[in-house]
Design a protein around this motif. Sequence first.
Motif, mmCIF file in Angstrom:
data_model
loop_
_atom_site.group_PDB
_atom_site.id
_atom_site.type_symbol
_atom_site.label_atom_id
_atom_site.label_comp_id
_atom_site.label_asym_id
_atom_site.label_seq_id
_atom_site.Cartn_x
_atom_site.Cartn_y
_atom_site.Cartn_z
ATOM 1 N N LYS A 1 0.799 -1.221 0.000
ATOM 2 C CA LYS A 1 0.000 0.000 0.000
ATOM 3 C C LYS A 1 0.834 1.275 0.000
ATOM 4 C CE LYS A 1 -3.736 -2.276 2.567
ATOM 5 N NZ LYS A 1 -4.570 -2.274 3.807
ATOM 6 N N ALA A 2 2.167 1.146 -0.037
ATOM 7 C CA ALA A 2 3.012 2.336 0.083
ATOM 8 C C ALA A 2 4.368 2.055 -0.552
ATOM 9 C CB ALA A 2 3.182 2.713 1.560
ATOM 10 N N LEU A 3 5.160 3.119 -0.663
ATOM 11 C CA LEU A 3 6.575 2.998 -1.008
ATOM 12 C C LEU A 3 7.392 3.289 0.241
ATOM 13 C CD1 LEU A 3 6.771 4.854 -4.442
ATOM 14 C CD2 LEU A 3 6.844 2.386 -4.057
ATOM 15 N N ILE A 4 8.444 2.506 0.449
ATOM 16 C CA ILE A 4 9.355 2.730 1.560
ATOM 17 C C ILE A 4 10.608 3.391 1.012
ATOM 18 C CG2 ILE A 4 10.697 1.675 3.410
ATOM 19 C CD1 ILE A 4 7.633 1.578 3.785
ATOM 20 N N VAL B 1 7.193 9.414 8.687
ATOM 21 C CA VAL B 1 8.389 8.766 9.206
ATOM 22 C C VAL B 1 7.975 7.372 9.635
ATOM 23 C CG1 VAL B 1 10.137 8.748 11.029
ATOM 24 C CG2 VAL B 1 9.512 10.896 9.919
ATOM 25 N N SER B 2 8.739 6.366 9.202
ATOM 26 C CA SER B 2 8.367 4.977 9.423
ATOM 27 C C SER B 2 9.311 4.314 10.416
ATOM 28 C CB SER B 2 8.407 4.228 8.086
ATOM 29 O OG SER B 2 8.269 2.831 8.276
ATOM 30 N N ASN B 3 8.805 3.297 11.100
ATOM 31 C CA ASN B 3 9.681 2.476 11.921
ATOM 32 C C ASN B 3 10.197 1.307 11.090
ATOM 33 O OD1 ASN B 3 7.619 0.552 11.803
ATOM 34 N ND2 ASN B 3 6.874 0.998 13.870
ATOM 35 N N VAL C 1 4.835 6.483 11.885
ATOM 36 C CA VAL C 1 5.109 6.973 13.237
ATOM 37 C C VAL C 1 4.674 8.427 13.376
ATOM 38 C CG1 VAL C 1 6.923 7.447 14.933
ATOM 39 C CG2 VAL C 1 7.025 5.360 13.552
ATOM 40 N N SER C 2 5.124 9.288 12.472
ATOM 41 C CA SER C 2 4.746 10.701 12.529
ATOM 42 C C SER C 2 4.623 11.244 11.114
ATOM 43 C CB SER C 2 5.779 11.513 13.320
ATOM 44 O OG SER C 2 7.064 11.411 12.737
ATOM 45 N N ARG C 3 3.610 12.113 10.917
ATOM 46 C CA ARG C 3 3.341 12.651 9.580
ATOM 47 C C ARG C 3 4.427 13.638 9.175
ATOM 48 N NH1 ARG C 3 -1.461 13.593 10.393
ATOM 49 N NH2 ARG C 3 -2.532 12.066 9.076
ATOM 50 N N VAL C 4 4.779 13.641 7.879
ATOM 51 C CA VAL C 4 5.793 14.539 7.334
ATOM 52 C C VAL C 4 5.108 15.533 6.402
ATOM 53 C CG1 VAL C 4 7.812 14.725 5.828
ATOM 54 C CG2 VAL C 4 7.636 12.835 7.458
ATOM 55 N N SER C 5 5.432 16.806 6.583
ATOM 56 C CA SER C 5 4.968 17.829 5.650
ATOM 57 C C SER C 5 6.151 18.739 5.357
ATOM 58 C CB SER C 5 3.802 18.632 6.240
ATOM 59 O OG SER C 5 4.173 19.269 7.436
ATOM 60 N N GLY C 6 6.503 18.849 4.086
ATOM 61 C CA GLY C 6 7.652 19.674 3.728
ATOM 62 C C GLY C 6 8.939 18.896 3.777
ATOM 63 N N ALA C 7 10.032 19.608 4.110
ATOM 64 C CA ALA C 7 11.369 19.011 4.113
ATOM 65 C C ALA C 7 11.531 18.011 5.250
ATOM 66 C CB ALA C 7 12.430 20.095 4.201
ATOM 67 N N VAL C 8 12.494 17.093 5.053
ATOM 68 C CA VAL C 8 12.786 16.054 6.048
ATOM 69 C C VAL C 8 14.145 16.348 6.658
ATOM 70 C CG1 VAL C 8 13.116 13.585 6.425
ATOM 71 C CG2 VAL C 8 11.469 14.384 4.716
ATOM 72 N N VAL D 1 16.978 8.201 7.710
ATOM 73 C CA VAL D 1 15.561 8.406 7.988
ATOM 74 C C VAL D 1 14.770 7.537 7.019
ATOM 75 C CG1 VAL D 1 13.633 10.027 7.959
ATOM 76 C CG2 VAL D 1 15.831 10.738 8.889
ATOM 77 N N THR D 2 13.831 6.755 7.557
ATOM 78 C CA THR D 2 12.980 5.909 6.727
ATOM 79 C C THR D 2 11.591 6.521 6.644
ATOM 80 O OG1 THR D 2 14.211 3.933 7.389
ATOM 81 C CG2 THR D 2 12.046 3.600 6.420
ATOM 82 N N LEU D 3 11.103 6.648 5.403
ATOM 83 C CA LEU D 3 9.796 7.254 5.162
ATOM 84 C C LEU D 3 8.847 6.221 4.550
ATOM 85 C CD1 LEU D 3 10.923 10.624 3.524
ATOM 86 C CD2 LEU D 3 10.449 10.184 5.944
ATOM 87 N N ARG D 4 7.578 6.384 4.860
ATOM 88 C CA ARG D 4 6.510 5.582 4.240
ATOM 89 C C ARG D 4 5.621 6.531 3.453
ATOM 90 N NH1 ARG D 4 3.269 0.736 5.200
ATOM 91 N NH2 ARG D 4 1.170 1.127 4.388
ATOM 92 N N ALA D 5 5.562 6.340 2.126
ATOM 93 C CA ALA D 5 4.749 7.185 1.261
ATOM 94 C C ALA D 5 3.520 6.372 0.841
ATOM 95 C CB ALA D 5 5.547 7.631 0.052
#
Length: 475
Positions: free
Chosen positions: A415-418, A445-447, A453-460, A468-472
């Motif tokens: 359901k997402a891209l890591i 931000v993904s575990n 874990v926490s929503r990202v808006s804008g720059a990381v 840093v691992t992200l879940r899109a």
Amino acid sequence: QANALDADKQSLELLRRTGVSPVSIQKPNAPTGGPDVPPVSGQTPSALDVFNTSSWERADLVTLSAEISKGRDRVTDAKGKSVASQRLSTGELVFLARSVPALGARRYHLESGASPANSKLKVTDNEISSPEFIVRISRRSGEIESLFSRALKKELAADKSPDRLNSYFYLPGSDLNGLKRNAPVKISVKESGPVFASLLVESEAPGCQRLAREVRVIAGLDQVDIIDLVDKQAVRAKEGVHFGFNFNVPNPAVSMDVPWAVVRPEIDQVPGACKNWFTVQRWVDIANKDYGVTWATPDAPLVEIGGITANLIGSLSDPKVWMDHIRPSQTIYSWAMNNHWHTNYRAEQDGPTVFRYSIRPHKSVPQDAAARFGIACAQPLLAAPARNDPPALSRLQISPANVLVSTLKPSDDGKALILRLFETAGKPSRARITWSAPLPTEIWVSNAGEKPVSRVSGAVDLPAYGLVTLRADLP
């Protein structure tokens, strides 16, 4: 060995599962000269897509197997413009793919007919000249006795040295007085064409059935490639094989790539850490305040600084025999092979093994340039038969240049891209991501379990050498 073979098998299976049938996934100039996977069955494709799995735009060599390129020596780009190509002595076809987009592809076409013959490369019996370099091989030893960088206007091979660049050393036992060198050499032109030129240095050598060292210069790339083939004899007595690289970089600082960090010998080591040898991931950089070289080693991770110091055999209980101090040096050694320790597996290492090295000169440049060079040397461009028209756009773009993508994969739940980001320059940074359609609905931000874990808006935000691992989430 089983772990390495299984990893190779799994990586090829992952490529096939994506729907990409590789034309040639090669280790440059492998002993057989052929691809690592069977060529695509069926007719020779008329269109190829060259994929860049790195997160920055690349220009690099593409190699096609003899079978898949048979009868088609001419390469054109998507606009019909001829691209310099070259049929190698192995039967393979090579060309230089330029401006291949980050995490994307460029289309090329194979056609019958001759390739443009204009070449800026010149090769003699022991010298290669290009717009970037003049490389000269010693007729006596087979070392690189001169490596002149036209861009730097510097000679990069140390002068008046018993070992210059790509010197062979064989050490039976541990006594350095018994150090042995290779026999007199035979030098021949292996490849000569508009894409690259190479010289092959062959000789007998202690510990070997045969030693073959190839030095290659690719037109348009600011690097010199070395492919060393060690056809090893079966020796059970304690022994070591080393390749020396003595650079003309006075008063250097030395830094080396390790997983998720960069280490400066002595400075970044805790008391008691090993200084007789070091383990690197992809590269070592040797530089002073004016210029330097990045040396990539995709096949041989053990490195010695300043001398052949990896001559300690067996389990040593006396701490006094270990080096407790090391100075920066312009000389490094690749500790390519050894059987110094008692094992429960075969003590001999016979048969052919290839060790690749690449040298890239530079002025004072950001550290992330070394990271990109090291990855490029280990992660070639991939060519596959074209499936869509045109090739898909890059999935995303990353800035600044010191933030690289180390992982981009579908999530386990589909359901997402890591996306995993790594900061390579040792400084806190803010990464900006530009996505192509379809845009993610949410970015988190993904575990490690791929859970948000926490929503990202804008720059990381990334810390120095941070991951840093992200879940899109996909629409």
